[in-house]
Design a protein around this motif. Structure first.
Motif, PDB file in Angstrom:
ATOM      1  N   CYS A   1       7.901  15.846 -50.506  1.00 61.68           N
ATOM      2  CA  CYS A   1       6.873  15.797 -51.547  1.00 61.68           C
ATOM      3  C   CYS A   1       7.469  15.389 -52.887  1.00 61.68           C
ATOM      4  O   CYS A   1       8.659  15.603 -53.134  1.00 61.68           O
ATOM      5  CB  CYS A   1       6.247  17.183 -51.753  1.00 61.68           C
ATOM      6  SG  CYS A   1       5.467  17.909 -50.304  1.00 61.68           S
TER       7      CYS A   1
ATOM      8  N   ASN B   1       2.336  26.697 -45.113  1.00 59.01           N
ATOM      9  CA  ASN B   1       2.380  26.456 -43.665  1.00 59.01           C
ATOM     10  C   ASN B   1       3.766  26.654 -43.045  1.00 59.01           C
ATOM     11  O   ASN B   1       3.886  26.710 -41.825  1.00 59.01           O
ATOM     12  CB  ASN B   1       1.888  25.041 -43.352  1.00 59.01           C
ATOM     13  CG  ASN B   1       0.418  24.873 -43.656  1.00 59.01           C
ATOM     14  OD1 ASN B   1      -0.373  25.795 -43.488  1.00 59.01           O
ATOM     15  ND2 ASN B   1       0.045  23.697 -44.146  1.00 59.01           N
TER      16      ASN B   1
ATOM     17  N   THR C   1      10.488  18.947 -47.827  1.00 59.25           N
ATOM     18  CA  THR C   1       9.055  18.666 -47.942  1.00 59.25           C
ATOM     19  C   THR C   1       8.744  17.184 -47.955  1.00 59.25           C
ATOM     20  O   THR C   1       7.689  16.773 -47.477  1.00 59.25           O
ATOM     21  CB  THR C   1       8.471  19.264 -49.241  1.00 59.25           C
ATOM     22  OG1 THR C   1       9.055  18.608 -50.369  1.00 59.25           O
ATOM     23  CG2 THR C   1       8.677  20.752 -49.319  1.00 59.25           C
TER      24      THR C   1
ATOM     25  N   SER D   1       1.064  20.833 -56.406  1.00 57.12           N
ATOM     26  CA  SER D   1       0.581  19.621 -55.737  1.00 57.12           C
ATOM     27  C   SER D   1       0.126  20.055 -54.356  1.00 57.12           C
ATOM     28  O   SER D   1       0.617  21.055 -53.820  1.00 57.12           O
ATOM     29  CB  SER D   1       1.681  18.558 -55.633  1.00 57.12           C
ATOM     30  OG  SER D   1       2.634  18.917 -54.655  1.00 57.12           O
ATOM     31  N   THR D   2      -0.797  19.337 -53.791  1.00 58.39           N
ATOM     32  CA  THR D   2      -1.296  19.659 -52.454  1.00 58.39           C
ATOM     33  C   THR D   2      -0.152  19.619 -51.446  1.00 58.39           C
ATOM     34  O   THR D   2      -0.036  20.482 -50.575  1.00 58.39           O
ATOM     35  CB  THR D   2      -2.409  18.678 -52.039  1.00 58.39           C
ATOM     36  OG1 THR D   2      -3.459  18.772 -53.007  1.00 58.39           O
ATOM     37  CG2 THR D   2      -2.954  18.993 -50.662  1.00 58.39           C
ATOM     38  N   CYS D   3       0.724  18.642 -51.579  1.00 52.39           N
ATOM     39  CA  CYS D   3       1.839  18.488 -50.644  1.00 52.39           C
ATOM     40  C   CYS D   3       2.761  19.709 -50.672  1.00 52.39           C
ATOM     41  O   CYS D   3       3.061  20.285 -49.624  1.00 52.39           O
ATOM     42  CB  CYS D   3       2.611  17.216 -50.997  1.00 52.39           C
ATOM     43  SG  CYS D   3       3.957  16.827 -49.856  1.00 52.39           S
ATOM     44  N   VAL D   4       3.192  20.122 -51.857  1.00 48.88           N
ATOM     45  CA  VAL D   4       4.100  21.269 -51.978  1.00 48.88           C
ATOM     46  C   VAL D   4       3.402  22.552 -51.531  1.00 48.88           C
ATOM     47  O   VAL D   4       3.970  23.362 -50.785  1.00 48.88           O
ATOM     48  CB  VAL D   4       4.634  21.405 -53.425  1.00 48.88           C
ATOM     49  CG1 VAL D   4       5.394  22.712 -53.612  1.00 48.88           C
ATOM     50  CG2 VAL D   4       5.525  20.222 -53.777  1.00 48.88           C
ATOM     51  N   THR D   5       2.173  22.744 -51.971  1.00 46.66           N
ATOM     52  CA  THR D   5       1.423  23.955 -51.618  1.00 46.66           C
ATOM     53  C   THR D   5       1.241  24.065 -50.104  1.00 46.66           C
ATOM     54  O   THR D   5       1.477  25.136 -49.524  1.00 46.66           O
ATOM     55  CB  THR D   5       0.056  23.975 -52.330  1.00 46.66           C
ATOM     56  OG1 THR D   5       0.294  24.043 -53.744  1.00 46.66           O
ATOM     57  CG2 THR D   5      -0.785  25.155 -51.895  1.00 46.66           C
ATOM     58  N   ASN D   6       0.848  22.985 -49.463  1.00 45.04           N
ATOM     59  CA  ASN D   6       0.670  23.016 -48.007  1.00 45.04           C
ATOM     60  C   ASN D   6       1.981  23.308 -47.288  1.00 45.04           C
ATOM     61  O   ASN D   6       2.002  24.066 -46.315  1.00 45.04           O
ATOM     62  CB  ASN D   6       0.080  21.697 -47.503  1.00 45.04           C
ATOM     63  CG  ASN D   6      -1.387  21.562 -47.852  1.00 45.04           C
ATOM     64  OD1 ASN D   6      -2.059  22.538 -48.203  1.00 45.04           O
ATOM     65  ND2 ASN D   6      -1.901  20.344 -47.794  1.00 45.04           N
ATOM     66  N   TYR D   7       3.071  22.719 -47.760  1.00 45.36           N
ATOM     67  CA  TYR D   7       4.361  22.964 -47.128  1.00 45.36           C
ATOM     68  C   TYR D   7       4.727  24.448 -47.222  1.00 45.36           C
ATOM     69  O   TYR D   7       5.089  25.071 -46.221  1.00 45.36           O
ATOM     70  CB  TYR D   7       5.462  22.100 -47.762  1.00 45.36           C
ATOM     71  CG  TYR D   7       6.802  22.355 -47.110  1.00 45.36           C
ATOM     72  CD1 TYR D   7       7.172  21.667 -45.963  1.00 45.36           C
ATOM     73  CD2 TYR D   7       7.678  23.312 -47.613  1.00 45.36           C
ATOM     74  CE1 TYR D   7       8.382  21.917 -45.339  1.00 45.36           C
ATOM     75  CE2 TYR D   7       8.895  23.573 -46.997  1.00 45.36           C
ATOM     76  CZ  TYR D   7       9.239  22.871 -45.862  1.00 45.36           C
ATOM     77  OH  TYR D   7      10.434  23.137 -45.240  1.00 45.36           O
TER      78      TYR D   7
ATOM     79  N   LYS E   1      12.995  19.668 -51.958  1.00 47.78           N
ATOM     80  CA  LYS E   1      12.583  18.257 -52.045  1.00 47.78           C
ATOM     81  C   LYS E   1      12.850  17.541 -50.732  1.00 47.78           C
ATOM     82  O   LYS E   1      11.993  16.829 -50.200  1.00 47.78           O
ATOM     83  CB  LYS E   1      13.331  17.584 -53.202  1.00 47.78           C
ATOM     84  CG  LYS E   1      13.222  16.081 -53.257  1.00 47.78           C
ATOM     85  CD  LYS E   1      11.836  15.611 -53.572  1.00 47.78           C
ATOM     86  CE  LYS E   1      11.830  14.086 -53.706  1.00 47.78           C
ATOM     87  NZ  LYS E   1      10.496  13.538 -53.598  1.00 47.78           N
TER      88      LYS E   1
END
Length: 170
Positions: free
Chosen positions: A90, A129, A88, A120-126, A85
């Motif tokens: 996020c 990447n 991220t 969530s897009t935020c968690v997935t991208n983190y 948390k």
């Protein structure tokens, strides 16, 4: 006298080697040595970090698969969620904890090593990447990423399934 001394020494050595949870010849594993926390302690930790949780059954009974329970969660797993948390930034919603109904094994939900997070897009991208892709998980083929601390994040499609071997650098 020397025989008695040698026998005493051997008794101590063998006692230590075969004592449950101690020595090199025992059934104890790192998985058994984790510090366990209560549901109340975990929810307090999560609440203080802005982490939410939900269940399809709206409950926290560990023995009900529609609930989300944190009873007997490993302290490092809870700290790992806090680390994720914080890292991220996020929104983070836990959808699975230590309740029954998940796959078994040493590093399982039931044994306190795993949490599920809503996608969530935020968690997935983190995750994708920041961590290293390590291939498909044997059995179900879920793609996996490994953090620098060794925790493993599996994309199960509807959610993230995470194994916390440690607190993630807390």
């Amino acid at each position: 006298m020397k025989v008695r001394s040698a026998l005493s020494t051997l008794a101590l050595v063998f006692g230590a080697l075969f004592a449950p949870g101690f020595g090199v010849i025992s059934g104890a594993t790192d998985a058994n040595a984790a510090t366990k926390i209560s549901h109340a302690t975990a929810t307090s930790m999560f609440r203080s970090s802005g982490i939410t949780w939900s269940s399809s059954g709206g409950c926290s009974d560990r023995n009900n698969p529609t609930c989300t329970s944190f009873e007997q969660l490993n302290l490092d797993t809870a700290k790992g969620a806090q680390t994720l948390k914080s890292a991220t930034g996020c929104a983070l919603n836990i959808t699975g904890g230590t309740e029954t109904g998940h796959a078994g094994g040493t590093y399982s939900h039931w044994n306190g090593y795993k949490l599920d997070y809503a996608r969530s897009t935020c968690v997935t991208n983190y995750i994708k990447n920041t961590f290293s892709y390590i291939g498909a998980r044997p059995g179900d083929g879920a793609p996996q990423w490994k953090s620098g601390s060794g925790n493993v994040y599996a994309d199960e499609g509807s959610h993230w399934d995470v194994i916390y071997y440690n607190c993630g650098g807390c």
